[in-house]
Scaffold this motif. Sequence first.
Motif, PDB file in Angstrom:
ATOM      1  N   LYS A 240      26.330 -16.778  37.965  1.00 31.73           N
ATOM      2  CA  LYS A 240      27.228 -17.101  39.065  1.00 31.73           C
ATOM      3  C   LYS A 240      27.982 -15.857  39.531  1.00 31.73           C
ATOM      4  CE  LYS A 240      28.109 -21.899  37.654  1.00 31.73           C
ATOM      5  NZ  LYS A 240      27.556 -22.575  38.852  1.00 31.73           N
ATOM      6  N   ILE A 241      28.419 -15.871  40.778  1.00 30.63           N
ATOM      7  CA  ILE A 241      29.261 -14.802  41.305  1.00 30.63           C
ATOM      8  C   ILE A 241      30.716 -15.119  40.970  1.00 30.63           C
ATOM      9  CG2 ILE A 241      30.117 -13.703  43.413  1.00 30.63           C
ATOM     10  CD1 ILE A 241      27.355 -14.117  44.639  1.00 30.63           C
ATOM     11  N   VAL A 242      31.409 -14.128  40.402  1.00 33.78           N
ATOM     12  CA  VAL A 242      32.816 -14.336  40.054  1.00 33.78           C
ATOM     13  C   VAL A 242      33.764 -13.573  40.979  1.00 33.78           C
ATOM     14  CG1 VAL A 242      32.301 -14.862  37.652  1.00 33.78           C
ATOM     15  CG2 VAL A 242      32.790 -12.493  38.304  1.00 33.78           C
ATOM     16  N   GLU A 243      33.265 -12.515  41.664  1.00 33.05           N
ATOM     17  CA  GLU A 243      34.128 -11.780  42.583  1.00 33.05           C
ATOM     18  C   GLU A 243      33.291 -10.993  43.583  1.00 33.05           C
ATOM     19  OE1 GLU A 243      38.116  -8.914  42.589  1.00 33.05           O
ATOM     20  OE2 GLU A 243      37.183  -9.487  40.683  1.00 33.05           O
ATOM     21  N   ILE A 244      33.781 -10.926  44.811  1.00 32.04           N
ATOM     22  CA  ILE A 244      33.212 -10.094  45.872  1.00 32.04           C
ATOM     23  C   ILE A 244      34.353  -9.324  46.516  1.00 32.04           C
ATOM     24  CG2 ILE A 244      31.914 -10.033  48.030  1.00 32.04           C
ATOM     25  CD1 ILE A 244      30.673 -12.706  47.318  1.00 32.04           C
ATOM     26  N   ALA A 245      34.214  -8.001  46.603  1.00 35.89           N
ATOM     27  CA  ALA A 245      35.289  -7.195  47.185  1.00 35.89           C
ATOM     28  C   ALA A 245      34.747  -5.844  47.619  1.00 35.89           C
ATOM     29  CB  ALA A 245      36.427  -7.004  46.186  1.00 35.89           C
ATOM     30  N   ASP A 246      35.505  -5.147  48.468  1.00 35.47           N
ATOM     31  CA  ASP A 246      35.172  -3.770  48.813  1.00 35.47           C
ATOM     32  C   ASP A 246      35.221  -2.905  47.558  1.00 35.47           C
ATOM     33  OD1 ASP A 246      34.896  -4.440  51.445  1.00 35.47           O
ATOM     34  OD2 ASP A 246      36.879  -3.719  52.054  1.00 35.47           O
ATOM     35  N   SER A 247      34.358  -1.918  47.497  1.00 36.99           N
ATOM     36  CA  SER A 247      34.268  -1.072  46.307  1.00 36.99           C
ATOM     37  C   SER A 247      35.595  -0.406  45.975  1.00 36.99           C
ATOM     38  CB  SER A 247      33.191  -0.001  46.525  1.00 36.99           C
ATOM     39  OG  SER A 247      33.116   0.874  45.427  1.00 36.99           O
ATOM     40  N   SER A 248      36.263   0.165  46.976  1.00 38.41           N
ATOM     41  CA  SER A 248      37.517   0.872  46.713  1.00 38.41           C
ATOM     42  C   SER A 248      38.607  -0.068  46.219  1.00 38.41           C
ATOM     43  CB  SER A 248      37.985   1.577  47.989  1.00 38.41           C
ATOM     44  OG  SER A 248      38.167   0.641  49.041  1.00 38.41           O
ATOM     45  N   VAL A 249      38.584  -1.312  46.682  1.00 40.25           N
ATOM     46  CA  VAL A 249      39.627  -2.274  46.328  1.00 40.25           C
ATOM     47  C   VAL A 249      39.451  -2.791  44.911  1.00 40.25           C
ATOM     48  CG1 VAL A 249      40.573  -4.551  46.873  1.00 40.25           C
ATOM     49  CG2 VAL A 249      40.003  -2.960  48.710  1.00 40.25           C
ATOM     50  N   ILE A 250      38.232  -3.150  44.549  1.00 38.70           N
ATOM     51  CA  ILE A 250      38.007  -3.782  43.250  1.00 38.70           C
ATOM     52  C   ILE A 250      38.265  -2.816  42.097  1.00 38.70           C
ATOM     53  CG2 ILE A 250      35.527  -3.293  43.020  1.00 38.70           C
ATOM     54  CD1 ILE A 250      35.208  -6.176  41.997  1.00 38.70           C
ATOM     55  N   TYR A 251      38.036  -1.522  42.307  1.00 42.36           N
ATOM     56  CA  TYR A 251      38.287  -0.552  41.249  1.00 42.36           C
ATOM     57  C   TYR A 251      39.786  -0.350  41.019  1.00 42.36           C
ATOM     58  CZ  TYR A 251      33.440   0.777  40.612  1.00 42.36           C
ATOM     59  OH  TYR A 251      32.106   0.756  40.289  1.00 42.36           O
ATOM     60  N   GLN A 252      40.578  -0.546  42.039  1.00 46.17           N
ATOM     61  CA  GLN A 252      42.023  -0.390  41.912  1.00 46.17           C
ATOM     62  C   GLN A 252      42.711  -1.688  41.502  1.00 46.17           C
ATOM     63  OE1 GLN A 252      43.435   1.115  45.649  1.00 46.17           O
ATOM     64  NE2 GLN A 252      42.107   2.906  45.618  1.00 46.17           N
ATOM     65  N   ASN A 253      42.183  -2.808  41.999  1.00 45.34           N
ATOM     66  CA  ASN A 253      42.895  -4.066  41.815  1.00 45.34           C
ATOM     67  C   ASN A 253      41.915  -5.227  41.636  1.00 45.34           C
ATOM     68  OD1 ASN A 253      44.919  -6.015  41.791  1.00 45.34           O
ATOM     69  ND2 ASN A 253      44.972  -6.176  44.026  1.00 45.34           N
ATOM     70  N   PRO A 254      41.287  -5.343  40.463  1.00 42.69           N
ATOM     71  CA  PRO A 254      40.384  -6.477  40.231  1.00 42.69           C
ATOM     72  C   PRO A 254      41.173  -7.780  40.189  1.00 42.69           C
ATOM     73  CG  PRO A 254      40.774  -5.295  38.180  1.00 42.69           C
ATOM     74  CD  PRO A 254      41.409  -4.478  39.272  1.00 42.69           C
ATOM     75  N   LYS A 255      40.520  -8.855  40.619  1.00 42.25           N
ATOM     76  CA  LYS A 255      41.187 -10.157  40.646  1.00 42.25           C
ATOM     77  C   LYS A 255      40.609 -11.134  39.626  1.00 42.25           C
ATOM     78  CE  LYS A 255      44.318  -9.868  43.924  1.00 42.25           C
ATOM     79  NZ  LYS A 255      45.753 -10.129  43.647  1.00 42.25           N
ATOM     80  N   HIS A 256      39.465 -10.808  39.041  1.00 39.99           N
ATOM     81  CA  HIS A 256      38.853 -11.691  38.041  1.00 39.99           C
ATOM     82  C   HIS A 256      38.873 -10.997  36.678  1.00 39.99           C
ATOM     83  CE1 HIS A 256      35.918 -14.212  35.940  1.00 39.99           C
ATOM     84  NE2 HIS A 256      36.122 -15.106  36.886  1.00 39.99           N
ATOM     85  N   PRO A 257      39.188 -11.708  35.601  1.00 38.83           N
ATOM     86  CA  PRO A 257      39.251 -11.093  34.270  1.00 38.83           C
ATOM     87  C   PRO A 257      37.955 -10.417  33.845  1.00 38.83           C
ATOM     88  CG  PRO A 257      40.287 -13.251  34.230  1.00 38.83           C
ATOM     89  CD  PRO A 257      39.654 -13.115  35.583  1.00 38.83           C
ATOM     90  N   TYR A 258      36.811 -10.943  34.274  1.00 40.64           N
ATOM     91  CA  TYR A 258      35.545 -10.307  33.899  1.00 40.64           C
ATOM     92  C   TYR A 258      35.378  -8.973  34.627  1.00 40.64           C
ATOM     93  CZ  TYR A 258      30.577  -9.573  33.080  1.00 40.64           C
ATOM     94  OH  TYR A 258      29.373  -9.040  32.719  1.00 40.64           O
ATOM     95  N   SER A 259      35.804  -8.900  35.873  1.00 40.41           N
ATOM     96  CA  SER A 259      35.767  -7.630  36.604  1.00 40.41           C
ATOM     97  C   SER A 259      36.644  -6.597  35.894  1.00 40.41           C
ATOM     98  CB  SER A 259      36.248  -7.819  38.043  1.00 40.41           C
ATOM     99  OG  SER A 259      35.471  -8.771  38.731  1.00 40.41           O
ATOM    100  N   GLU A 260      37.804  -7.030  35.436  1.00 40.83           N
ATOM    101  CA  GLU A 260      38.700  -6.128  34.701  1.00 40.83           C
ATOM    102  C   GLU A 260      38.018  -5.596  33.448  1.00 40.83           C
ATOM    103  OE1 GLU A 260      43.279  -6.374  33.153  1.00 40.83           O
ATOM    104  OE2 GLU A 260      41.868  -7.866  32.348  1.00 40.83           O
ATOM    105  N   ALA A 261      37.343  -6.472  32.707  1.00 41.95           N
ATOM    106  CA  ALA A 261      36.667  -6.061  31.477  1.00 41.95           C
ATOM    107  C   ALA A 261      35.546  -5.067  31.766  1.00 41.95           C
ATOM    108  CB  ALA A 261      36.123  -7.285  30.751  1.00 41.95           C
TER     109      ALA A 261
END
Length: 344
Positions: A240-261
């Motif tokens: 499943k998809i857990v997050e979709i975001a611009d590359s620059s944004v997700i590296y600075q401010n992830p919104k899903h715990p798996y993205s953070e990990a």
Amino acid sequence: MMKNNLVLEVKDLKKYFPIKKGFFKKTVGNVKAVDGISFDVKKGETVGLVGESGCGKSTTGRCIIKLLESTGGEINFYRDGDKVDIVSLKNKKLLRDLRSDLQIIFQDPFSSLDNRMSIRDIIAEPLRVNKIGNRKDRTEKVSALLKRVGLKDYHMNRYPHEFSGGQRQRIGIARALTLNPEFIICDEPVSALDVSIQAQILNLLSELQEEMGLTYLFIAHDLSVIEYICDRVIVMYLGKIVEIADSSVIYQNPKHPYSEALLQAIPVGNPRVNQQRKLLGGNVPNPANPPEGCNFNTRCPYVRPLCKKEEPELDSVNDRGERKVACHFADQMELTGYTNLRLT
């Protein structure tokens, strides 16, 4: 007509692999490799599809190009302003015509090339299959493609075993470009290469995109590679998809715990960085029997009772709808991005 300059639109895509047991091979269940994902790719952009091994990202790529038959959903490819539903496309001639605009670069440069064929025959094969040009025309095309990917004319008379991994991947890229495609799926094209060679291949892909107006779906598990080449990032976990975001944004401010990990697993080359990693406990659940509720709840460090009961939808978290997260508490958590590491 083409909608919002889209090249690809995936809606509720599913790919299940049946589990068969017994003498009569009765189906007793399904491995849900891809379980109802939706996303789109716009003309000229590079979209990264990331996640750990087994999350379904390569299966997604193979379904898009119809190397695997989808279990359900839609895959709409916009070609010359017309929409083509790849899932329902059965006519072999139409599918062959479609693949002139839709190509793939494979992960392993050592197994994706036939060692019994010369480089000329490997690169010219799409032209031969589609009955384009004569032998002289095809040879000229192969020569031009080899030069474009950084190889020489005389290489066309050699065989794959005579080349290094980086050179073989350049040959794979040349083969993908033979029919002048519009959209290319890059299935972990640099994961099998040394770091210095990875940079060369990534630079080559960026140059080709700018020159030829290409659109990429870039599949990878290395987020440092994704940051370098991608405009947007799609994070997958357990089909499943857990997050979709611009590359620059997700590296600075992830919104899903798996993205953070995933971001915190990126190695840092600065020895002065005091990197406090948030390690995930447990293992990835069985895709044949995913957990109830959020499929990440068995490993999430921020899990709450609601997460174990109700599956979150992939919803927008900004007014423009460009960023989407599948988490009940996305707006309530302050997660750590890759750029927020503290120097000692």
